[in-house]
Design a protein around this motif. Structure first.
Motif, PDB file in Angstrom:
ATOM      1  N   ILE A  44       5.201   4.297  -9.697  1.00  0.00           N
ATOM      2  CA  ILE A  44       4.185   5.304  -9.410  1.00  0.00           C
ATOM      3  C   ILE A  44       2.997   5.227 -10.378  1.00  0.00           C
ATOM      4  O   ILE A  44       1.878   5.572 -10.024  1.00  0.00           O
ATOM      5  N   ASN A  45       3.231   4.721 -11.588  1.00  0.00           N
ATOM      6  CA  ASN A  45       2.160   4.618 -12.581  1.00  0.00           C
ATOM      7  C   ASN A  45       1.544   3.227 -12.690  1.00  0.00           C
ATOM      8  O   ASN A  45       0.714   2.985 -13.569  1.00  0.00           O
ATOM      9  N   GLU A  46       1.929   2.314 -11.805  1.00  0.00           N
ATOM     10  CA  GLU A  46       1.326   0.979 -11.816  1.00  0.00           C
ATOM     11  C   GLU A  46      -0.079   1.053 -11.222  1.00  0.00           C
ATOM     12  O   GLU A  46      -0.346   1.832 -10.311  1.00  0.00           O
ATOM     13  N   THR A  47      -0.967   0.210 -11.727  1.00  0.00           N
ATOM     14  CA  THR A  47      -2.348   0.207 -11.235  1.00  0.00           C
ATOM     15  C   THR A  47      -2.437  -0.459  -9.869  1.00  0.00           C
ATOM     16  O   THR A  47      -1.562  -1.241  -9.479  1.00  0.00           O
ATOM     17  N   LEU A  48      -3.536  -0.173  -9.179  1.00  0.00           N
ATOM     18  CA  LEU A  48      -3.766  -0.805  -7.885  1.00  0.00           C
ATOM     19  C   LEU A  48      -4.008  -2.300  -8.041  1.00  0.00           C
ATOM     20  O   LEU A  48      -3.676  -3.077  -7.147  1.00  0.00           O
ATOM     21  N   THR A  49      -4.566  -2.711  -9.167  1.00  0.00           N
ATOM     22  CA  THR A  49      -4.742  -4.145  -9.416  1.00  0.00           C
ATOM     23  C   THR A  49      -3.374  -4.828  -9.433  1.00  0.00           C
ATOM     24  O   THR A  49      -3.183  -5.870  -8.799  1.00  0.00           O
ATOM     25  N   ASN A  50      -2.417  -4.227 -10.122  1.00  0.00           N
ATOM     26  CA  ASN A  50      -1.072  -4.788 -10.163  1.00  0.00           C
ATOM     27  C   ASN A  50      -0.426  -4.731  -8.781  1.00  0.00           C
ATOM     28  O   ASN A  50       0.261  -5.674  -8.372  1.00  0.00           O
ATOM     29  N   ALA A  51      -0.636  -3.637  -8.058  1.00  0.00           N
ATOM     30  CA  ALA A  51      -0.085  -3.505  -6.712  1.00  0.00           C
ATOM     31  C   ALA A  51      -0.613  -4.619  -5.812  1.00  0.00           C
ATOM     32  O   ALA A  51       0.159  -5.278  -5.099  1.00  0.00           O
ATOM     33  N   ALA A  52      -1.914  -4.859  -5.862  1.00  0.00           N
ATOM     34  CA  ALA A  52      -2.522  -5.908  -5.033  1.00  0.00           C
ATOM     35  C   ALA A  52      -1.996  -7.285  -5.423  1.00  0.00           C
ATOM     36  O   ALA A  52      -1.703  -8.118  -4.561  1.00  0.00           O
ATOM     37  N   ARG A  53      -1.844  -7.520  -6.712  1.00  0.00           N
ATOM     38  CA  ARG A  53      -1.320  -8.798  -7.190  1.00  0.00           C
ATOM     39  C   ARG A  53       0.101  -9.025  -6.677  1.00  0.00           C
ATOM     40  O   ARG A  53       0.434 -10.098  -6.187  1.00  0.00           O
ATOM     41  N   ARG A  54       0.931  -7.994  -6.772  1.00  0.00           N
ATOM     42  CA  ARG A  54       2.317  -8.128  -6.297  1.00  0.00           C
ATOM     43  C   ARG A  54       2.386  -8.322  -4.788  1.00  0.00           C
ATOM     44  O   ARG A  54       3.188  -9.109  -4.298  1.00  0.00           O
ATOM     45  N   MET A  55       1.525  -7.615  -4.052  1.00  0.00           N
ATOM     46  CA  MET A  55       1.491  -7.802  -2.599  1.00  0.00           C
ATOM     47  C   MET A  55       1.104  -9.234  -2.260  1.00  0.00           C
ATOM     48  O   MET A  55       1.690  -9.850  -1.360  1.00  0.00           O
ATOM     49  N   ALA A  56       0.124  -9.775  -2.973  1.00  0.00           N
ATOM     50  CA  ALA A  56      -0.323 -11.150  -2.729  1.00  0.00           C
ATOM     51  C   ALA A  56       0.808 -12.138  -3.043  1.00  0.00           C
ATOM     52  O   ALA A  56       1.063 -13.065  -2.260  1.00  0.00           O
ATOM     53  N   GLU A  57       1.483 -11.938  -4.174  1.00  0.00           N
ATOM     54  CA  GLU A  57       2.576 -12.836  -4.564  1.00  0.00           C
ATOM     55  C   GLU A  57       3.716 -12.815  -3.549  1.00  0.00           C
ATOM     56  O   GLU A  57       4.333 -13.837  -3.263  1.00  0.00           O
ATOM     57  N   LEU A  58       4.001 -11.642  -3.004  1.00  0.00           N
ATOM     58  CA  LEU A  58       5.095 -11.480  -2.051  1.00  0.00           C
ATOM     59  C   LEU A  58       4.661 -11.725  -0.604  1.00  0.00           C
ATOM     60  O   LEU A  58       5.498 -11.694   0.303  1.00  0.00           O
ATOM     61  N   ASN A  59       3.354 -11.920  -0.402  1.00  0.00           N
ATOM     62  CA  ASN A  59       2.786 -12.126   0.931  1.00  0.00           C
ATOM     63  C   ASN A  59       3.135 -10.967   1.876  1.00  0.00           C
ATOM     64  O   ASN A  59       3.621 -11.163   2.985  1.00  0.00           O
ATOM     65  N   ILE A  60       2.889  -9.748   1.386  1.00  0.00           N
ATOM     66  CA  ILE A  60       3.148  -8.540   2.170  1.00  0.00           C
ATOM     67  C   ILE A  60       1.926  -7.640   2.139  1.00  0.00           C
ATOM     68  O   ILE A  60       1.066  -7.777   1.278  1.00  0.00           O
ATOM     69  N   GLY A  61       1.850  -6.702   3.072  1.00  0.00           N
ATOM     70  CA  GLY A  61       0.704  -5.819   3.158  1.00  0.00           C
ATOM     71  C   GLY A  61       0.988  -4.390   2.766  1.00  0.00           C
ATOM     72  O   GLY A  61       0.107  -3.537   2.848  1.00  0.00           O
ATOM     73  N   ALA A  62       2.215  -4.104   2.347  1.00  0.00           N
ATOM     74  CA  ALA A  62       2.573  -2.742   1.959  1.00  0.00           C
ATOM     75  C   ALA A  62       3.733  -2.789   0.977  1.00  0.00           C
ATOM     76  O   ALA A  62       4.547  -3.708   1.016  1.00  0.00           O
ATOM     77  N   MET A  63       3.769  -1.770   0.114  1.00  0.00           N
ATOM     78  CA  MET A  63       4.876  -1.652  -0.833  1.00  0.00           C
ATOM     79  C   MET A  63       5.305  -0.205  -0.974  1.00  0.00           C
ATOM     80  O   MET A  63       4.457   0.687  -1.057  1.00  0.00           O
ATOM     81  N   PRO A  64       6.614   0.012  -1.025  1.00  0.00           N
ATOM     82  CA  PRO A  64       7.107   1.349  -1.339  1.00  0.00           C
ATOM     83  C   PRO A  64       6.723   1.697  -2.776  1.00  0.00           C
ATOM     84  O   PRO A  64       6.631   0.815  -3.629  1.00  0.00           O
ATOM     85  N   VAL A  65       6.511   2.979  -3.030  1.00  0.00           N
ATOM     86  CA  VAL A  65       6.194   3.462  -4.375  1.00  0.00           C
ATOM     87  C   VAL A  65       7.339   4.372  -4.813  1.00  0.00           C
ATOM     88  O   VAL A  65       7.723   5.284  -4.085  1.00  0.00           O
ATOM     89  N   CYS A  66       7.878   4.074  -5.995  1.00  0.00           N
ATOM     90  CA  CYS A  66       9.001   4.856  -6.517  1.00  0.00           C
ATOM     91  C   CYS A  66       8.613   5.517  -7.828  1.00  0.00           C
ATOM     92  O   CYS A  66       7.797   4.987  -8.585  1.00  0.00           O
ATOM     93  N   GLY A  67       9.217   6.671  -8.086  1.00  0.00           N
ATOM     94  CA  GLY A  67       8.984   7.384  -9.335  1.00  0.00           C
ATOM     95  C   GLY A  67       9.880   6.853 -10.436  1.00  0.00           C
ATOM     96  O   GLY A  67      10.639   5.907 -10.242  1.00  0.00           O
TER      97      GLY A  67
END
Length: 141
Positions: free
Chosen positions: A17-40
């Motif tokens: 939940i506290n990860e940045t959107l830059t990190n979120a976008a990077r992880r999505m690109a690495e995993l080749n996905i367009g969405a990620m669940p967000v956990c607390g």
């Protein structure tokens, strides 16, 4: 009976939940996905963010993705999910009713997988998938 467990994509990763959107976008690109669940911090599902959310809710509004947190995008909206033992017809019904393209799958409150339209298309009869796509596509988000 075919269940959510039978059609889900297992091993999905959760974005903190506290990860940045830059990190979120990077992880999505690495995993080749367009969405990620967000956990607390309790590792419980809090929401889902998509690559489109990052663009529309942050970048297009001039917000710096290196400063905006994943939790900032999920807001207070309800999080829809199904249990691993939910019948696939109910999964389809829930996705169509709530007009969602990805359904998290939980087992004892733990995220164990996600069901996407692609998962359904690969594993279900064409007519069932067609009804879902029509229900989702015929409404605005």
């Amino acid at each position: 009976m075919t269940t959510a467990r039978d059609i889900m994509h297992s091993g999905c990763e959760c974005l903190g939940i506290n990860e940045t959107l830059t990190n979120a976008a990077r992880r999505m690109a690495e995993l080749n996905i367009g969405a990620m669940p967000v956990c607390g911090g309790d590792n419980r599902l809090k929401g889902i963010i998509t690559d489109r959310d990052i663009v529309v809710k942050a970048i297009a509004k001039g917000r710096n993705p290196a400063e905006v947190k994943a939790g900032d995008l999920i807001g207070e909206a309800a999080v829809w999910w199904v249990d691993v033992n939910t019948d696939v017809d109910e999964v389809l019904h829930q996705m169509a009713e709530h007009r969602i393209r990805r359904m998290p799958v939980l087992d004892n409150e733990n995220l164990v997988g996600i069901i996407s339209q692609a998962d359904l298309a690969a594993k279900l009869p064409e007519d069932k998938v067609g009804e879902l796509v029509e229900a989702i596509s015929s409404t605005s988000h």
